[in-house]
Design a protein around this motif. Sequence first.
Motif, PDB file in Angstrom:
ATOM      1  N   TYR A 224       2.780  10.903  13.658  1.00 55.68           N
ATOM      2  CA  TYR A 224       2.880   9.830  14.631  1.00 55.68           C
ATOM      3  C   TYR A 224       1.909   8.695  14.317  1.00 55.68           C
ATOM      4  N   GLN A 225       2.445   7.476  14.242  1.00 54.36           N
ATOM      5  CA  GLN A 225       1.649   6.270  14.016  1.00 54.36           C
ATOM      6  C   GLN A 225       0.713   6.423  12.824  1.00 54.36           C
ATOM      7  N   SER A 226      -0.581   6.141  12.994  1.00 53.47           N
ATOM      8  CA  SER A 226      -1.522   6.154  11.871  1.00 53.47           C
ATOM      9  C   SER A 226      -2.106   7.537  11.606  1.00 53.47           C
ATOM     10  N   GLY A 227      -1.517   8.564  12.187  1.00 55.30           N
ATOM     11  CA  GLY A 227      -2.085   9.894  12.071  1.00 55.30           C
ATOM     12  C   GLY A 227      -1.702  10.664  10.833  1.00 55.30           C
ATOM     13  N   ALA A 228      -0.849  10.105   9.974  1.00 53.13           N
ATOM     14  CA  ALA A 228      -0.389  10.842   8.797  1.00 53.13           C
ATOM     15  C   ALA A 228      -1.346  10.717   7.621  1.00 53.13           C
ATOM     16  N   VAL A 229      -1.793   9.514   7.340  1.00 54.37           N
ATOM     17  CA  VAL A 229      -2.631   9.281   6.168  1.00 54.37           C
ATOM     18  C   VAL A 229      -3.436   8.006   6.405  1.00 54.37           C
ATOM     19  N   GLY A 230      -4.627   7.946   5.834  1.00 53.90           N
ATOM     20  CA  GLY A 230      -5.424   6.739   5.950  1.00 53.90           C
ATOM     21  C   GLY A 230      -4.896   5.641   5.047  1.00 53.90           C
ATOM     22  N   SER A 231      -4.819   4.427   5.565  1.00 53.85           N
ATOM     23  CA  SER A 231      -4.396   3.282   4.750  1.00 53.85           C
ATOM     24  C   SER A 231      -4.897   1.998   5.397  1.00 53.85           C
ATOM     25  N   TYR A 232      -4.917   0.932   4.596  1.00 50.82           N
ATOM     26  CA  TYR A 232      -5.346  -0.369   5.092  1.00 50.82           C
ATOM     27  C   TYR A 232      -4.224  -1.376   4.895  1.00 50.82           C
ATOM     28  N   PHE A 233      -4.206  -2.400   5.724  1.00 46.43           N
ATOM     29  CA  PHE A 233      -3.288  -3.515   5.497  1.00 46.43           C
ATOM     30  C   PHE A 233      -3.706  -4.265   4.236  1.00 46.43           C
ATOM     31  N   ASP A 234      -2.742  -4.913   3.595  1.00 47.56           N
ATOM     32  CA  ASP A 234      -3.043  -5.666   2.379  1.00 47.56           C
ATOM     33  C   ASP A 234      -3.801  -6.950   2.699  1.00 47.56           C
ATOM     34  N   ALA A 235      -3.494  -7.567   3.853  1.00 49.77           N
ATOM     35  CA  ALA A 235      -4.157  -8.800   4.287  1.00 49.77           C
ATOM     36  C   ALA A 235      -4.181  -8.829   5.808  1.00 49.77           C
ATOM     37  N   PRO A 236      -5.176  -9.494   6.412  1.00 47.70           N
ATOM     38  CA  PRO A 236      -5.232  -9.562   7.866  1.00 47.70           C
ATOM     39  C   PRO A 236      -3.952 -10.111   8.491  1.00 47.70           C
ATOM     40  N   SER A 237      -3.300 -11.043   7.800  1.00 48.93           N
ATOM     41  CA  SER A 237      -2.083 -11.657   8.344  1.00 48.93           C
ATOM     42  C   SER A 237      -0.896 -10.707   8.378  1.00 48.93           C
TER      43      SER A 237
ATOM     44  N   ASN B  87       0.857  -1.189   0.000  1.00 52.89           N
ATOM     45  CA  ASN B  87       0.000   0.000   0.000  1.00 52.89           C
ATOM     46  C   ASN B  87       0.892   1.238   0.000  1.00 52.89           C
ATOM     47  N   PRO B  88       0.867   2.056  -1.069  1.00 52.12           N
ATOM     48  CA  PRO B  88       1.725   3.248  -1.120  1.00 52.12           C
ATOM     49  C   PRO B  88       1.490   4.205   0.038  1.00 52.12           C
ATOM     50  N   GLY B  89       0.301   4.147   0.656  1.00 55.32           N
ATOM     51  CA  GLY B  89       0.025   5.021   1.780  1.00 55.32           C
ATOM     52  C   GLY B  89       0.980   4.809   2.937  1.00 55.32           C
ATOM     53  N   ASN B  90       1.502   3.594   3.081  1.00 56.80           N
ATOM     54  CA  ASN B  90       2.415   3.316   4.184  1.00 56.80           C
ATOM     55  C   ASN B  90       3.740   4.057   4.024  1.00 56.80           C
ATOM     56  N   LEU B  91       4.061   4.475   2.790  1.00 57.55           N
ATOM     57  CA  LEU B  91       5.282   5.253   2.577  1.00 57.55           C
ATOM     58  C   LEU B  91       5.153   6.655   3.163  1.00 57.55           C
TER      59      LEU B  91
END
Length: 283
Positions: A205-218, A195-199
């Motif tokens: 701090y943590q998830s506060g920069a941009v919304g994104s989802y994991f690619d898979a639950p694992s 997910n390019p959002g993770n870049l």
Amino acid sequence: MRTRFLSKMTNGEVEEYLDRNDIIYVPVGVTETHGALPLDSETVLAEAIALKMAEASDGLVLHNLPYFFPGGTIIGRGTIQMSIKDGMAYLDKIAKSLLKQGFRRQVYITSHGPAHMTVSGMVRDFFDETNVPILYMDVLKAAEAAKFNLMDAFHDMSIGAYKVLGRLEDVPLNVPESNSVTYDVQHMLAGMGKNPGNLLGKYAYQSGAVGSYFDAPSDHMATPLLKTPEEREAYADAGVQAINEFVKALDMPTIVETLRQADVYTKENSLHKYGELLQGVKA
């Protein structure tokens, strides 16, 4: 004391406690996919740490708060979604109730990365509305402050937390999502990198920069492969020891005393000098 969990006490026991002290710890949790551990593992860790903090400083614990903003793990069908603003509003109601009950020193505990977006805003708004300082302790940031190597002990502590709460058998054995030959940390990082959002996450701090989802639950939280009850017990014992060392390093008696001093300073200094300007102060 028979118990330090508020909901397990009688009203008489709570009132007897409040006659001598005013400290309550509030572990704020999450219910989300977490490798081979139960969905409430980050709730349980916060609760176990809160209990040890309460024992170290003669406080109580308000637990059973497992449904808050999970972040990018909503792609797992076991994850419960709660918006940040709804979580803030709920916690605000709890904080104000506790204050009316007599718990002037409140300490909110989380072990979940994105939790700061819910709790920090509530703590600050609460202060501006009531002029009573309450404390938020993010376990990740608290470990930095205490110079405690949290990440090396995180899996041990996550499993040990279940033992602290008398729930070790809730940790399952031989679960496919475990950290095995085919499922390891590198696998997790590779999945997150899709997910390019993770870049962009490094810019706040943590998830506060941009919304994104994991690619898979694992992809969320590789966990050890536990094959036998003996292995589980060994991890748990190491985790209980790490939790005890962490809380000791924090020095909770000093922290709650400093919180009391902050309250006194606010009343005798800040409000005395600037009361007419500060929101929440009645004329």
